[in-house]
Design a protein around this motif. Structure first.
Motif, PDB file in Angstrom:
ATOM      1  N   VAL A  88       0.952  -0.880  -0.043  1.00 50.70           N
ATOM      2  CA  VAL A  88       0.111   0.489  -0.051  1.00 50.70           C
ATOM      3  C   VAL A  88       1.007   1.568   0.299  1.00 50.70           C
ATOM      4  CG1 VAL A  88      -2.076   1.834   1.407  1.00 50.70           C
ATOM      5  CG2 VAL A  88      -2.323  -1.150   0.904  1.00 50.70           C
ATOM      6  N   ALA A  89       1.943   1.568   1.217  1.00 52.51           N
ATOM      7  CA  ALA A  89       2.877   2.682   0.830  1.00 52.51           C
ATOM      8  C   ALA A  89       3.833   2.468   0.181  1.00 52.51           C
ATOM      9  CB  ALA A  89       3.617   2.528   2.387  1.00 52.51           C
ATOM     10  N   SER A  90       4.257   1.435  -0.652  1.00 52.64           N
ATOM     11  CA  SER A  90       5.097   1.170  -1.644  1.00 52.64           C
ATOM     12  C   SER A  90       4.481   2.074  -3.187  1.00 52.64           C
ATOM     13  CB  SER A  90       6.073   0.032  -1.722  1.00 52.64           C
ATOM     14  OG  SER A  90       5.133  -1.294  -1.916  1.00 52.64           O
ATOM     15  N   GLY A  91       3.024   1.491  -3.395  1.00 57.20           N
ATOM     16  CA  GLY A  91       2.138   1.364  -4.536  1.00 57.20           C
ATOM     17  C   GLY A  91       2.194   2.891  -4.912  1.00 57.20           C
ATOM     18  N   VAL A 120       0.807   2.111 -14.734  1.00 55.70           N
ATOM     19  CA  VAL A 120       1.371   1.037 -13.431  1.00 55.70           C
ATOM     20  C   VAL A 120       0.829   0.474 -12.688  1.00 55.70           C
ATOM     21  CG1 VAL A 120       1.677   1.888 -11.049  1.00 55.70           C
ATOM     22  CG2 VAL A 120       2.003   4.408 -12.846  1.00 55.70           C
ATOM     23  N   ASN A 121       1.221  -1.061 -11.964  1.00 53.98           N
ATOM     24  CA  ASN A 121       0.655  -2.183 -11.704  1.00 53.98           C
ATOM     25  C   ASN A 121       0.378  -1.592 -10.480  1.00 53.98           C
ATOM     26  OD1 ASN A 121       1.754  -4.369 -13.574  1.00 53.98           O
ATOM     27  ND2 ASN A 121       3.975  -3.368 -13.290  1.00 53.98           N
ATOM     28  N   VAL A 122      -0.858  -2.285 -10.566  1.00 51.98           N
ATOM     29  CA  VAL A 122      -1.527  -1.876  -8.815  1.00 51.98           C
ATOM     30  C   VAL A 122      -1.875  -3.917  -8.769  1.00 51.98           C
ATOM     31  CG1 VAL A 122      -3.738  -0.658  -7.991  1.00 51.98           C
ATOM     32  CG2 VAL A 122      -2.033   0.434  -9.328  1.00 51.98           C
ATOM     33  N   SER A 123      -1.806  -3.789  -7.162  1.00 46.54           N
ATOM     34  CA  SER A 123      -2.081  -5.420  -7.039  1.00 46.54           C
ATOM     35  C   SER A 123      -3.891  -5.276  -6.231  1.00 46.54           C
ATOM     36  CB  SER A 123      -1.184  -5.556  -5.956  1.00 46.54           C
ATOM     37  OG  SER A 123      -0.639  -5.310  -4.866  1.00 46.54           O
ATOM     38  N   VAL A 124      -3.942  -6.161  -6.097  1.00 43.16           N
ATOM     39  CA  VAL A 124      -5.417  -6.294  -5.717  1.00 43.16           C
ATOM     40  C   VAL A 124      -5.314  -5.488  -4.004  1.00 43.16           C
ATOM     41  CG1 VAL A 124      -7.514  -7.998  -5.510  1.00 43.16           C
ATOM     42  CG2 VAL A 124      -5.175  -8.667  -5.961  1.00 43.16           C
ATOM     43  N   ARG A 125      -4.422  -6.221  -3.264  1.00 43.84           N
ATOM     44  CA  ARG A 125      -3.979  -5.269  -2.000  1.00 43.84           C
ATOM     45  C   ARG A 125      -4.356  -3.550  -2.457  1.00 43.84           C
ATOM     46  NH1 ARG A 125      -2.398  -7.380   3.108  1.00 43.84           N
ATOM     47  NH2 ARG A 125      -2.465  -5.690   4.669  1.00 43.84           N
ATOM     48  N   GLN A 126      -3.921  -3.096  -2.741  1.00 43.79           N
ATOM     49  CA  GLN A 126      -3.628  -1.482  -2.962  1.00 43.79           C
ATOM     50  C   GLN A 126      -5.624  -1.908  -3.239  1.00 43.79           C
ATOM     51  OE1 GLN A 126      -0.388  -1.444  -5.425  1.00 43.79           O
ATOM     52  NE2 GLN A 126      -0.402   0.828  -5.379  1.00 43.79           N
ATOM     53  N   LEU A 127      -5.732  -1.803  -3.699  1.00 37.35           N
ATOM     54  CA  LEU A 127      -7.292  -1.792  -5.050  1.00 37.35           C
ATOM     55  C   LEU A 127      -8.015  -2.425  -3.720  1.00 37.35           C
ATOM     56  CD1 LEU A 127      -8.434  -0.881  -7.826  1.00 37.35           C
ATOM     57  CD2 LEU A 127      -9.168  -4.394  -7.539  1.00 37.35           C
ATOM     58  N   ARG A 128      -8.556  -2.653  -2.581  1.00 39.47           N
ATOM     59  CA  ARG A 128      -8.925  -2.974  -1.911  1.00 39.47           C
ATOM     60  C   ARG A 128      -8.709  -2.455  -0.399  1.00 39.47           C
ATOM     61  NH1 ARG A 128      -9.438  -9.754  -2.896  1.00 39.47           N
ATOM     62  NH2 ARG A 128     -10.650  -8.647  -5.270  1.00 39.47           N
ATOM     63  N   ASN A 129      -7.509  -1.284  -0.750  1.00 37.16           N
ATOM     64  CA  ASN A 129      -7.292  -0.313   0.084  1.00 37.16           C
ATOM     65  C   ASN A 129      -8.380   1.369   0.148  1.00 37.16           C
ATOM     66  OD1 ASN A 129      -5.403   2.506   1.442  1.00 37.16           O
ATOM     67  ND2 ASN A 129      -5.189   0.696   2.918  1.00 37.16           N
ATOM     68  N   ALA A 130      -8.699   1.482   1.295  1.00 38.50           N
ATOM     69  CA  ALA A 130      -9.750   2.196   0.578  1.00 38.50           C
ATOM     70  C   ALA A 130      -9.171   3.316  -0.072  1.00 38.50           C
ATOM     71  CB  ALA A 130     -10.478   2.394   2.193  1.00 38.50           C
TER      72      ALA A 130
END
Ligand code: C2E
Ligand code: MG
Ligand code: MG
Ligand code: MG
Length: 289
Positions: A88-91, A120-130
């Protein structure tokens, strides 16, 4: 098999597992500090408009230079970053970094040259972060980039796993005007039902299929079919992993829209990629491509 070898291979197996677990724990620990210590960086790989041969944009790829282990592959550290939530932070850092770089490159483009984008690549974990939508909105505002200059790549396997969870965020991002891409298409287990619901305008064909061009008729059939299907759905197609002129020419003949790969350029640090851009621009201006 001789008696006793079972026990031996068991011992070897657990040792290997222990080494692996130890490396992972070490990397996890080190990754927590990596962002603060400036060990993370970004490399950029050009994406080419296959119809014109012109530069269309770049994909930003994260790099980790560990002080003792050297370069750690994103295939190894991204999953750790995802599991620990560090993504989340590094993304967010990567988004800011890549968008700032893009804004600079766009300001250096000669008048009349088509504006370039950043993927830019975005992971699901980032996507699920509000916070993701706010992060993206802030970055666009700070850099002054139009939203459609930013492409977000989501891997098929990640997002489709639980599409319902991601759909609201995906729609918000799309409302912002950013371009959504399905990455590594064909490698997951997704069904066409999911594909229909995913509000993406770009499909990226995984390089495992592209590498079969000219070699494996089945891969060729799959690539041809994905292009036809995407176009029928109003989507554009990027082919990854173009390594030979044969790959490129074949993909152009099939009407593939964009391509990237070692044939054009590997991912490189911004400074190194910049000279490639200038070269490519003058080659284009003099009609060489
Ligand atoms: P990806 O998004 O599919 O990125 C393309 C990968 O293919 C990159 O590997 C790139 O270096 C490599 N590649 C490009 N052209 C060629 C080619 O012609 N031949 C071959 N053999 N390989 C090529 P990389 O940089 O090692 O990244 C691996 C994966 O790690 C990426 O796959 C992406 O899923 C993930 N990743 C990288 N950076 C980030 C990031 O910042 N955030 C997230 N969430 N994932 C990332
Ligand atoms: Mg990608
Ligand atoms: Mg990809
Ligand atoms: Mg891939």
């Amino acid at each position: 098999r001789a008696k006793g070898s079972g026990r031996n291979s068991y011992a070897v197996f657990t040792e290997a597992m222990r080494d692996q677990a130890r490396r992972r724990a070490d990397l996890e620990q080190a990754l927590r500090a990596a962002l603060k210590q400036g060990e993370l960086s970004v490399q950029y790989q050009p994406i080419i408009d296959l119809t014109t041969g012109a530069l269309s944009g770049f994909e930003a790829l994260m790099r980790w230079n560990h002080p003792e282990l050297g370069m750690v592959s994103p295939l190894e550290f991204i999953p750790i970053a995802e599991d620990t939530g560090l993504i989340v932070a590094s993304g967010a850092w990567l988004l800011e970094e890549a968008a700032t770089q893009l804004a600079q490159w766009r300001s250096e483009r000669p008048a009349g040259a088509p504006p370039v984008h950043m993927s830019v690549n975005v992971s699901v974990r980032q996507l699920r972060n509000a916070a993701l939508v706010d992060v993206v909105r802030d970055v666009l505002q700070r850099t002054g980039l139009p939203a459609d200059a930013l492409w977000l790549e989501l891997t098929e396997s990640g997002v489709f796993e639980d599409l319902d969870l991601s759909l609201a965020t995906l729609r918000e991002l799309r409302e912002l005007g950013v371009v959504l891409c399905i990455d590594d298409f064909g490698t997951g287990y997704s069904s066409l039902t999911y594909l229909r619901q995913f509000p993406a305008s770009i499909v990226k064909i995984d390089r495992s299929f592209v590498s079969g061009i000219g070699v494996n008729p089945d891969d060729e059939a799959i690539v041809r079919t994905v292009i036809a299907m995407a176009h029928a759905l109003g989507q554009q197609v990027v082919a990854e992993g173009i390594e030979t002129s044969e790959h490129r020419d074949w993909l152009r003949r099939q009407g593939c829209d964009f391509g990237q790969g070692y044939l054009y350029s590997p991912p490189r640090p911004a400074q190194a990629q910049r000279s490639w851009i200038v070269e490519q621009q003058s080659a284009h201006a003099s009609g060489l491509t």
